[in-house]
Design an enzyme around this catalytic site. Structure first.
Site, short mmCIF file in Angstrom:
data_model
loop_
_atom_site.label_atom_id
_atom_site.label_comp_id
_atom_site.label_asym_id
_atom_site.label_seq_id
_atom_site.Cartn_x
_atom_site.Cartn_y
_atom_site.Cartn_z
N HIS A 197 -3.79 -4.99 0.39
CA HIS A 197 -3.10 -5.40 1.41
C HIS A 197 -3.20 -6.79 1.67
CE1 HIS A 197 -2.63 -1.83 4.05
NE2 HIS A 197 -3.40 -1.16 3.23
N GLU B 55 -1.81 -9.23 3.32
CA GLU B 55 -1.38 -9.83 4.63
C GLU B 55 -3.04 -10.10 5.33
OE1 GLU B 55 -1.11 -6.32 3.81
OE2 GLU B 55 -1.54 -5.18 5.51
N CYS C 161 0.80 -1.13 0.04
CA CYS C 161 -0.09 0.04 -0.05
C CYS C 161 0.96 1.25 0.20
CB CYS C 161 -1.08 -0.02 1.19
SG CYS C 161 -2.38 0.93 0.86
N1 GLN Z 1 -1.80 6.87 2.45
C1 GLN Z 1 -2.19 6.06 1.36
C2 GLN Z 1 -3.32 6.16 0.74
O1 GLN Z 1 -4.13 6.73 1.06
C3 GLN Z 1 -1.47 4.40 1.58
C4 GLN Z 1 -2.53 4.23 2.67
C5 GLN Z 1 -2.37 2.66 3.04
O2 GLN Z 1 -1.28 2.51 3.18
N2 GLN Z 1 -3.13 2.03 3.58
O3 GLN Z 1 -3.49 5.80 -0.44
#
Ligand code: GLN
Length: 527
Positions: free
Chosen positions: A501, A503, A376
């Site tokens: 994600h 995970e 992410c």
């Molecule tokens: N801050 C980034 C976004 O909003 C990544 C978010 C995250 O890592 N969950 O896209």
């Protein structure tokens, strides 16, 4: 329907979530259909706005609900996929009650905690149990008995106990059995917390005593005597070397047999899936070191699912995974970066703090060909790092962090119009298409996958062709090709990032493909 309720006494952090998940595991191993529900007595509607510093990780369910990390334990242990329905908060209950009141559904009555709020709680639990076609509904009540927020929930459970048949209802109370300075096991805190439960009309059927050491027979007898439960219903839960040992530990203590006899359920041969996994875990000898570079490294629960997914990857790759936590802010302040690890992982995150430190870690991984996994925010920062140091756009950044001409990570045009915090968050399971002939395809082995998302920003489509010219491949996409989901850099052994994600979908007996690839690369075995 059988109900197993789990409460906690003495203090928080006793592992009620793991206890509930482990009970669930023992039952699904025997082929029972189990549905878990977590009650969080806080007033927030969900955990979406909660700070990981305070609360540990925000776990994301397939329907996009943001929940407490215990739901992650349930999914991993019990092997189910849950939705927002499986997480009841005070906020959700009161919202329903207030909406009903506004619609006039209470026919002019005075709306009160008893019976209206408690009815709402009971009907929510029963509805979820029924809709999920479960045989056993497992309900964990967050917090500690005696907390003011938890009262309506405990009252609802007290009522349920009277409404259900005795063989359909079981109350498990998890307490602490501390050791005094001479190492003696003390039962007084347990006695007090059971007294507290009784004062609200609840008598536990099973007491799980958390202790640094296994409960002695004498300790069990004492708890049995003072708390009115049979000795065989006092279960020892000593500190385990790994949380995955807990279901097996409970089985050794006879907890499964006791639950079955109380609920009048037949004993069935367990499938053995969990035991086989734990045996594999125990047999691992070699170890790899993975550096996790993040903002919340002091609160390791903030990255709980990542820690678990690395462990799962290790089980598959054949090695233990040691995690080296690196504070991204320290890295940011440091001059030259040197990270002594077999692999570097940059997890998700929000905001500026420590972001440049993470970029330094990514640069170090790319330049030294150290296996890298970016998740992410970690994926987005890897794209930024590449733009700055390979393409040469020194000002490249994300518009979340700075205003720049090369906003390689940006909001999509339609998102820019909605700027309410969290209003544009993209959450939950989304279909991702994988391109053939890529590392992503090698890992997943299929074209369409579903992974969980929690982000607002995207790779800016305007720059994609430039990235590809320099050898960075976007090997997975969604939304008809408008959003980039996976990046990889084939020049390196393993340089891989995902906008989603992975995970959250990793299970100890079915590990997440990017984590398997990453740990294998770090261990130096063929992917
Ligand atoms: N801050 C980034 C976004 O909003 C990544 C978010 C995250 O890592 N969950 O896209």
């Amino acid at each position: 329907m059988k109900y197993i309720m789990v409460t906690g006494g003495v203090m928080s952090g006793l592992g009620k979530g793991i206890t509930s998940a482990s009970i669930g595991r023992l039952l699904v191993e025997m082929g029972y259909r189990v549905v878990p529900i977590k009650i969080d007595p806080y007033i927030n509607i969900d955990a979406g706005t909660m700070n990981p510093f305070q609360h540990g990780e925000v776990y994301v369910l397939k329907d996009g609900t943001e929940v407490d990390l215990d739901l992650g334990h349930y999914e991993r242990f019990i092997g189910v996929e849950l939705t927002g329905d499986h997480n009841i908060t005070t906020g959700k209950i009161y919202r329903n009650v207030i909406e009903k009141e506004r619609k006039g559904e209470y026919l002019g009555q005075t709306v009160q905690i008893i019976p209206h709020v408690t009815d709402e709680i009971k009907s929510w639990i029963r509805r979820v149990a029924k809709e999920n076609d479960a045989e056993i509904c497992l309900v964990e009540i967050g917090g500690t008995v005696g907390d003011i927020e938890g009262m309506p929930f405990l009252e609802a459970i007290r009522q349920m106990r009277n409404e259900e048949k005795p063989e359909d209802f079981l109350l498990v109370h998890v307490t602490l059995v501390p050791l005094d300075s001479s190492g003696e096991q003390k039962t007084k805190p347990t006695q007090h917390s059971v007294k507290e439960l009784r004062s609200i009309g609840l008598q536990p059927d099973v007491i799980v005593g958390r202790c640094a050491r296994r409960l002695e027979e004498g300790t069990k007898r004492k708890i049995s005597l003072f708390c009115d439960v049979p000795v065989e219903a006092v279960i020892s839960a000593e500190d385990a070397s790994d949380i995955y040992e807990v279901p097996l530990m409970f089985r050794d203590e006879g907890l499964d047999d006791y639950i079955l006899s109380k609920l009048k359920l037949e004993k069935r041969e367990p499938s053995g899936e969990w035991e086989r996994m734990v045996e594999k875990l125990r047999s691992l000898e070699d170890e790899v070191t993975i550096a996790v570079v993040g903002k919340y490294v002091d609160v390791q629960d903030s990255y709980l699912s990542i820690r678990e997914a690395l462990k799962h990857g290790g089980i598959e790759a054949g090695c233990k995974v040691r995690i080296l936590w690196i504070d991204s802010e320290e890295l940011e302040k440091a001059g030259d970066v040197e990270i002594d690890a077999d692999g570097i992982l940059v997890p998700g995150g929000f905001g500026k703090r420590g972001a440049e430190g993470k970029i330094k870690a990514i640069e170090y991984a790319r330049e030294n060909d150290i296996p890298f996994l970016g998740i992410c925010f970690g994926f987005q920062l890897a794209v930024i790092e590449f733009a700055r140091h390979v393409i040469g756009w020194e000002d490249a950044n994300s518009s979340e962090l700075a205003e720049t001409e090369h906003a390689v990570i940006d909001l999509l045009p339609e998102q820019k119009e909605i700027d309410e915090l969290g209003g544009t968050m993209r959450l939950g399971d989304i279909e991702v298409t994988i391109k053939p002939g890529t590392m992503a395809m090698k890992l997943y082995g299929r074209e369409k996958i579903y992974e969980r998302h929690r982000h607002r920003y995207e790779v800016n489509p305007d720059f994609i062709s430039e990235f590809e010219k320099y050898g960075l491949i976007f090997s997975g996409y969604s939304d008809g090709g408008r959003r980039m989901e996976i990046m990889e850099y084939p020049k390196n052994k393993f340089f891989f990032g995902t906008q989603f994600h992975p995970e959250f979908k990793s299970r100890p007996y079915s590990p997440s493909p990017p984590f398997v690839g990453f740990v294998k690369a770090a261990y130096g075995v063929e992917i």
